[in-house]
Design a protein around this motif. Structure first.
Motif, mmCIF file in Angstrom:
data_model
loop_
_atom_site.group_PDB
_atom_site.id
_atom_site.type_symbol
_atom_site.label_atom_id
_atom_site.label_comp_id
_atom_site.label_asym_id
_atom_site.label_seq_id
_atom_site.Cartn_x
_atom_site.Cartn_y
_atom_site.Cartn_z
ATOM 1 N N SER A 20 0.818 -1.207 0.000
ATOM 2 C CA SER A 20 0.000 0.000 0.000
ATOM 3 C C SER A 20 0.856 1.263 0.000
ATOM 4 N N ASP A 21 0.348 2.304 -0.638
ATOM 5 C CA ASP A 21 1.006 3.616 -0.563
ATOM 6 C C ASP A 21 0.890 4.214 0.832
ATOM 7 N N ASP A 22 -0.082 3.741 1.605
ATOM 8 C CA ASP A 22 -0.283 4.199 2.979
ATOM 9 C C ASP A 22 -0.533 2.983 3.854
ATOM 10 N N PRO A 23 0.542 2.262 4.243
ATOM 11 C CA PRO A 23 0.376 1.023 4.998
ATOM 12 C C PRO A 23 -0.403 1.197 6.292
ATOM 13 N N GLY A 24 -0.200 2.342 6.969
ATOM 14 C CA GLY A 24 -0.926 2.565 8.215
ATOM 15 C C GLY A 24 -2.425 2.621 8.002
ATOM 16 N N ALA A 25 -2.853 3.304 6.937
ATOM 17 C CA ALA A 25 -4.282 3.394 6.635
ATOM 18 C C ALA A 25 -4.843 2.026 6.249
ATOM 19 N N THR A 26 -4.046 1.227 5.543
ATOM 20 C CA THR A 26 -4.510 -0.104 5.155
ATOM 21 C C THR A 26 -4.587 -1.017 6.366
ATOM 22 N N LEU A 27 -3.648 -0.884 7.291
ATOM 23 C CA LEU A 27 -3.731 -1.616 8.547
ATOM 24 C C LEU A 27 -5.002 -1.237 9.300
ATOM 25 N N ARG A 28 -5.316 0.064 9.328
ATOM 26 C CA ARG A 28 -6.538 0.519 9.989
ATOM 27 C C ARG A 28 -7.777 -0.076 9.323
ATOM 28 N N LYS A 29 -7.742 -0.145 7.981
ATOM 29 C CA LYS A 29 -8.880 -0.722 7.257
ATOM 30 C C LYS A 29 -9.137 -2.151 7.694
ATOM 31 N N TRP A 30 -8.064 -2.953 7.797
ATOM 32 C CA TRP A 30 -8.236 -4.346 8.200
ATOM 33 C C TRP A 30 -8.685 -4.450 9.654
ATOM 34 N N ARG A 31 -8.138 -3.600 10.519
ATOM 35 C CA ARG A 31 -8.553 -3.648 11.925
ATOM 36 C C ARG A 31 -10.049 -3.348 12.057
ATOM 37 N N THR A 32 -10.520 -2.327 11.344
ATOM 38 C CA THR A 32 -11.940 -1.976 11.436
ATOM 39 C C THR A 32 -12.798 -3.039 10.756
ATOM 40 N N LEU A 45 -0.879 -6.974 21.100
ATOM 41 C CA LEU A 45 0.498 -6.758 20.671
ATOM 42 C C LEU A 45 1.412 -6.370 21.825
ATOM 43 N N ASP A 46 0.821 -6.133 22.999
ATOM 44 C CA ASP A 46 1.561 -5.707 24.187
ATOM 45 C C ASP A 46 2.277 -4.378 23.945
ATOM 46 N N VAL A 47 1.524 -3.436 23.335
ATOM 47 C CA VAL A 47 2.023 -2.072 23.152
ATOM 48 C C VAL A 47 0.937 -1.124 23.633
ATOM 49 N N SER A 48 1.251 0.142 23.732
ATOM 50 C CA SER A 48 0.243 1.114 24.139
ATOM 51 C C SER A 48 -0.676 1.430 22.962
ATOM 52 N N PRO A 49 -1.934 1.794 23.232
ATOM 53 C CA PRO A 49 -2.852 2.157 22.131
ATOM 54 C C PRO A 49 -2.316 3.289 21.266
ATOM 55 N N SER A 50 -1.516 4.174 21.849
ATOM 56 C CA SER A 50 -0.980 5.288 21.058
ATOM 57 C C SER A 50 -0.035 4.802 19.967
ATOM 58 N N VAL A 51 0.636 3.667 20.188
ATOM 59 C CA VAL A 51 1.522 3.119 19.160
ATOM 60 C C VAL A 51 0.714 2.696 17.944
ATOM 61 N N VAL A 52 -0.388 1.980 18.178
ATOM 62 C CA VAL A 52 -1.258 1.562 17.071
ATOM 63 C C VAL A 52 -1.823 2.789 16.374
ATOM 64 N N SER A 53 -2.286 3.746 17.158
ATOM 65 C CA SER A 53 -2.867 4.963 16.594
ATOM 66 C C SER A 53 -1.854 5.723 15.749
ATOM 67 N N ASP A 54 -0.623 5.820 16.235
ATOM 68 C CA ASP A 54 0.412 6.561 15.509
ATOM 69 C C ASP A 54 0.754 5.897 14.172
ATOM 70 N N TYR A 55 0.817 4.552 14.158
ATOM 71 C CA TYR A 55 1.078 3.858 12.896
ATOM 72 C C TYR A 55 -0.065 4.084 11.908
ATOM 73 N N GLU A 56 -1.296 3.946 12.380
ATOM 74 C CA GLU A 56 -2.454 4.058 11.500
ATOM 75 C C GLU A 56 -2.619 5.466 10.942
ATOM 76 N N SER A 57 -2.266 6.453 11.722
ATOM 77 C CA SER A 57 -2.447 7.842 11.296
ATOM 78 C C SER A 57 -1.263 8.385 10.511
ATOM 79 N N GLY A 58 -0.140 7.646 10.505
ATOM 80 C CA GLY A 58 1.043 8.105 9.804
ATOM 81 C C GLY A 58 1.955 8.976 10.645
ATOM 82 N N ARG A 59 1.646 9.129 11.933
ATOM 83 C CA ARG A 59 2.524 9.937 12.794
ATOM 84 C C ARG A 59 3.849 9.234 13.051
#
Length: 235
Positions: A20-32, A45-59
């Motif tokens: 994907s050109d935006d892997p984080g957004a595609t990861l979010r698509k599959w999660r939803t 994944l034993d990480v904080s929710p902010s880690v998942v959020s940051d990957y999905e948003s591109g931060r």
């Protein structure tokens, strides 16, 4: 649950995310799509929710192979513990050879069910009664994705393999495009359902085309997720 279904789905998810050109957004698509909250995936994944959020948003920089593999395995594991509904849904679509963005669900029933019972299950209003009163399965199609992604042969094969069943079109405004497309496909489905619109919004020629080709025509405007869930409960 067949191991090959799980592995085939994991391979598809990995391919979509990594290419994907935006892997984080595609990861979010599959999660939803799997109906998993960010906090639930983070726990797995034993990480904080902010880690998942940051990957999905591109931060954060694009997730690496390890993160992608872990997220896919986590989503599949969560679904398996919840009964494997999403894995089975994608397996049916992939085994039929169609993109899961185009075919949202595909299923054969163990026995024919009355069309009126089907309508009741999905809160559908019938506009035209066709020549047949039962269905033996359903195919739910995103009409916009079908136009965008299917070749003419794939388009014909998908519609042509939908006899003795209900063919549900989402993402429609009036229903003109799918109904015109059905004119070149024989045999036709037993029923066509236009999702997301009300009776007064249906294309003015829709009923006439349904009568000519002998299929039932109905509409339903319940939420997409609700409709998919109700199809999972049939019969």
């Amino acid at each position: 649950m067949a191991r090959e279904d799980r592995d085939r789905l994991a391979e598809k998810m990995a391919g979509e995310i990594t290419l994907s050109d935006d892997p984080g957004a595609t990861l979010r698509k599959w999660r939803t799509d799997f109906e998993v909250a960010q906090t639930r995936l983070a726990d797995e994944l034993d990480v904080s929710p902010s880690v998942v959020s940051d990957y999905e948003s591109g931060r954060r920089d694009n997730p690496g192979i390890g993160m992608i593999r872990g997220a896919i395995e986590a989503l599949i594991a969560i679904d398996e513990r919840n009964g494997g509904r999403h894995i089975r849904q994608y397996a049916r679509v992939l085994s039929a050879g169609f993109d899961s963005a185009v075919v949202l669900d595909l299923r054969e029933y163990p026995a024919n069910i009355p069309l009126d019972r089907y309508y009741e299950a999905i809160d559908a209003t019938e506009l035209v009664r066709g020549n047949r009163d039962t269905i033996a399965g359903h195919t739910i199609i995103d009409s916009i994705e079908a136009i965008r992604k299917l070749s003419s042969d794939e388009f014909y094969n998908l519609y042509g393999e939908s006899t003795n069943r209900a063919l549900v079109f989402t993402n429609v405004t009036r229903g003109e495009s799918p109904l015109v497309a059905l004119r070149v496909v024989k045999p036709t489905p037993h029923a066509v359902i236009l999702h997301g619109i009300e009776e007064e919004s249906v294309w003015e020629h829709a009923a006439d085309l349904a009568r000519v080709d002998g299929f039932s025509l109905a509409v339903t405007d319940i939420e997409l997720e609700t409709m998919l869930e109700r199809h999972q409960e049939l019969p």
